[in-house]
Design a protein around this motif. Sequence first.
Motif, PDB file in Angstrom:
ATOM      1  N   ASP A  82      19.192  62.384 -49.911  1.00 28.53           N
ATOM      2  CA  ASP A  82      19.708  61.633 -48.768  1.00 28.53           C
ATOM      3  C   ASP A  82      19.089  60.232 -48.733  1.00 28.53           C
ATOM      4  OD1 ASP A  82      20.655  60.710 -46.410  1.00 28.53           O
ATOM      5  OD2 ASP A  82      19.540  62.119 -45.142  1.00 28.53           O
ATOM      6  N   LEU A  83      19.933  59.205 -48.906  1.00 26.93           N
ATOM      7  CA  LEU A  83      19.408  57.834 -48.927  1.00 26.93           C
ATOM      8  C   LEU A  83      18.796  57.442 -47.586  1.00 26.93           C
ATOM      9  CD1 LEU A  83      22.178  55.948 -50.936  1.00 26.93           C
ATOM     10  CD2 LEU A  83      19.976  56.770 -51.737  1.00 26.93           C
ATOM     11  N   ARG A  84      19.242  58.111 -46.492  1.00 26.33           N
ATOM     12  CA  ARG A  84      18.687  57.789 -45.171  1.00 26.33           C
ATOM     13  C   ARG A  84      17.223  58.173 -45.061  1.00 26.33           C
ATOM     14  NH1 ARG A  84      22.533  56.241 -41.819  1.00 26.33           N
ATOM     15  NH2 ARG A  84      24.626  56.644 -42.578  1.00 26.33           N
ATOM     16  N   ALA A  85      16.787  59.078 -45.954  1.00 30.17           N
ATOM     17  CA  ALA A  85      15.391  59.523 -45.908  1.00 30.17           C
ATOM     18  C   ALA A  85      14.456  58.500 -46.545  1.00 30.17           C
ATOM     19  CB  ALA A  85      15.262  60.872 -46.609  1.00 30.17           C
ATOM     20  N   LEU A  86      15.002  57.443 -47.138  1.00 35.26           N
ATOM     21  CA  LEU A  86      14.160  56.398 -47.735  1.00 35.26           C
ATOM     22  C   LEU A  86      13.842  55.341 -46.691  1.00 35.26           C
ATOM     23  CD1 LEU A  86      16.129  55.850 -51.074  1.00 35.26           C
ATOM     24  CD2 LEU A  86      14.023  57.174 -50.782  1.00 35.26           C
ATOM     25  N   ASP A  87      12.629  54.774 -46.757  1.00 38.57           N
ATOM     26  CA  ASP A  87      12.266  53.700 -45.826  1.00 38.57           C
ATOM     27  C   ASP A  87      12.267  52.349 -46.530  1.00 38.57           C
ATOM     28  OD1 ASP A  87      11.746  55.173 -43.442  1.00 38.57           O
ATOM     29  OD2 ASP A  87      10.053  56.062 -44.525  1.00 38.57           O
ATOM     30  N   PHE A  88      11.415  52.252 -47.568  1.00 39.01           N
ATOM     31  CA  PHE A  88      11.275  50.982 -48.280  1.00 39.01           C
ATOM     32  C   PHE A  88      11.766  51.124 -49.715  1.00 39.01           C
ATOM     33  CE2 PHE A  88       7.966  50.942 -45.038  1.00 39.01           C
ATOM     34  CZ  PHE A  88       8.199  49.710 -44.426  1.00 39.01           C
ATOM     35  N   VAL A 104       7.291  54.830 -50.583  1.00 40.62           N
ATOM     36  CA  VAL A 104       8.016  53.680 -51.103  1.00 40.62           C
ATOM     37  C   VAL A 104       8.814  54.101 -52.349  1.00 40.62           C
ATOM     38  CG1 VAL A 104       6.050  52.900 -52.494  1.00 40.62           C
ATOM     39  CG2 VAL A 104       7.830  51.278 -51.880  1.00 40.62           C
ATOM     40  N   ALA A 105      10.037  53.586 -52.435  1.00 39.02           N
ATOM     41  CA  ALA A 105      10.841  53.821 -53.633  1.00 39.02           C
ATOM     42  C   ALA A 105      10.934  52.516 -54.396  1.00 39.02           C
ATOM     43  CB  ALA A 105      12.238  54.301 -53.262  1.00 39.02           C
ATOM     44  N   VAL A 106      10.791  52.575 -55.718  1.00 38.55           N
ATOM     45  CA  VAL A 106      10.983  51.360 -56.508  1.00 38.55           C
ATOM     46  C   VAL A 106      12.218  51.541 -57.381  1.00 38.55           C
ATOM     47  CG1 VAL A 106       8.558  50.699 -56.582  1.00 38.55           C
ATOM     48  CG2 VAL A 106       9.478  52.163 -58.372  1.00 38.55           C
ATOM     49  N   LEU A 107      12.880  50.425 -57.603  1.00 42.74           N
ATOM     50  CA  LEU A 107      14.070  50.426 -58.429  1.00 42.74           C
ATOM     51  C   LEU A 107      13.818  49.380 -59.509  1.00 42.74           C
ATOM     52  CD1 LEU A 107      16.701  51.958 -58.221  1.00 42.74           C
ATOM     53  CD2 LEU A 107      17.581  50.158 -56.739  1.00 42.74           C
TER      54      LEU A 107
END
Lengths: 114, 606
Positions: B543-549, B407-410
């Motif tokens: 690569d932003l495509r490698a992020l899911d959530f 998970v990535a948080v912003l």
Amino acid sequence: MKERPEPPTIVVRHGGAPGPVLREVCAGAEEEGVPTRVEPSGTPADAPALAHAAALASPLEVGVGIDGDGAVAVHHASLPPGAPALALPAGGDPPGWRRAGAVAARIVTGLPIA
Amino acid sequence: MELVVGVDVGNSTTEACLAQVGKGAVTLLATALTRTTGVKGTPKNADGAVTAVRAALERAGVTPDALHRVLLNEATPVISGLAMETITETIITESTMIGHNPATPGGTGIGVGVTVAIGDVLDGPEGPVVVVVPPGWDFDDVAATLNAAVDKGVDLTAAILAGDDAVLVTNRLTRKVPVVDEVAAVEKVPLGMLSAVEVAPPGRTIRTLSNSYGLATVFGLDPQQTRQVAPVARALTGNRSAVVVRTPTGDVTDRRIPVGELTLRGEARTVRVDVDAGAEAIMDALARAQPLVDATGEPGTHVGGMLAQVRDTMTDITGQPASEIAIRDVLAVDTMVPAEVRGGLAGEVALENAVALAAMVRTDRSRMQAVADRVADELGTSAAVGGIEGAMAALGALTTPGVERPVAVLDLGGGSTDAALLDRDGACVAMHVAGAGELVTKLIDAELALDNRETAEHVKRHPLAKVESFYHLRHEDGTVQFVQEPLPPQVFARVVTLGADGPSPVPTRLNLDAIRRVRREAKRRVFVVNALRALRQVAPRGDLRALDFVVLLGGSALDFEVPDMLADALAPYGVVCGTGNVHGTEGPRNAVASGLVMAYAQAAAP
């Protein structure tokens, strides 16, 4: 023959208003491009009451009231009688009276009044 | 079983999360939120932290002595600063033109003649004249004088008035001519000079004086002179009325202010860029210099001053000497700022180019241990500092329903936009980029010329509406709302923001659409640009495509439109993006405080 409807105007009611006040109020509305109709009031009343009665009589639903001392109020027919859009006490100056006329015209044309 | 409380001291709010922890399981008891006391990372934070802990305990009905441990975040050692400079300037020399937009000019058409004071017009000047009227003249007297002059054979072509009388005068003229009014500095209009006055019909803009060849025709200019007046034509474009006076030396100049050079020192190479090349060139240069070690501006120039100002602010906050403060990221944004024209006669305003810079500094002096000691003293329990903020935020975000690792948080904060990625194995990378909510406020403030941070903040936070009568308003999406009580006269026909205290007017002449565009553009240029920038730095292989959530956290994640803008921007990469809902109840709040508790539980588990 059908009677031709009178053109819509702001109604200005006064109880023996001083001439300069009446002139500047009408000039303020004219500069904004809205016509006025001046009517002396039969019954004595304060400026807000005159203004509200004038607004009810105006096809544009906007009225100005000027009392004998030169106090000025601007009203819209839909507002509560005791809460005019603008009220100036007696003893004002020509720019203030001019602004009152402009405020009346701007309520008609939908432009900011403050 | 242990009773622990996680405390997150943020830039503006301090949050607490009280939970029962045992054998790796966490039972949430209560959360609390309070205002941060003092600057983040300083001992004063202890007061706010204690208030938050007490509030959570009270809500859960637990006494402080039952508390086992207080867990504080390791405050991200990131501070950011802002600066903005205009890089162009419009100057009118020798009063050649008046290009303002009075609400009610009089007459229509164009008049060309020599300027004459109204006091001299009855002397019967030869040839076409433009009459100049100083303040204090009554409209009836002006009209009577002009009519008398026309009767005497004066060729009246136009008039310039100080007062707001144009319509009144025009209505009383026997010969209708264009009249421009509300010229405050009318005494500066040169007399005896050839001039042109143009007023367009309602709903139109002037056609002759805003056209270089129109000016050439009116004043009989040769090609060389036409080249010189081209800036005048450009400055008058879009106006309903204008006055141009031909003086021998008069001119309008559009000056570019030298802004100076920005030096970006990267780990591998150093890149220099001229700030007046604009934001795009600066951001390109930054990309070539990455990772950034420090940024400096040429001394004695605007950019030098801007960065020095940022460094001074940092020195005040951290107590570190300016020489030790390194700028680790910058965000440059191009903006248009309305500024009063120098030498204008009627308060004319021109849109000038400006560059806004946000800079971010990493400090190494966090004083959270001092905060922890004071909190422990006050509550009579033990307190510890632990957990990198980004990693804790990601752990907390995992409690949002529908989210799993990686998970990535912003975190959309006030000064910086922070991204963190927690991968399948629990490893975490975190990144901070300069520019967030504060920069958005500053852009809105400058572009709408509000000169009031609080009003700008209102415009940023709330949707707009136009008050259309004393009893109804139209929202920015077109919905109409009727109200029972009359709206106050000061908001009549105004564009307003709809906050908690009811409609409050936005002090500008711009219409609703223009204000809305400024607001949305400011948010896009800061939050969307920064979200992509920060996420690329934490995403595998960039690569932003490698992020899911992607889970949005922080105060600006509560904004009424920023989350939608970010979801739109990330949709092409196949990323699930939305506002976090910590524990399924807390919204984007409390992620770090909750993460601290969860990390503690994981560490305690066998």
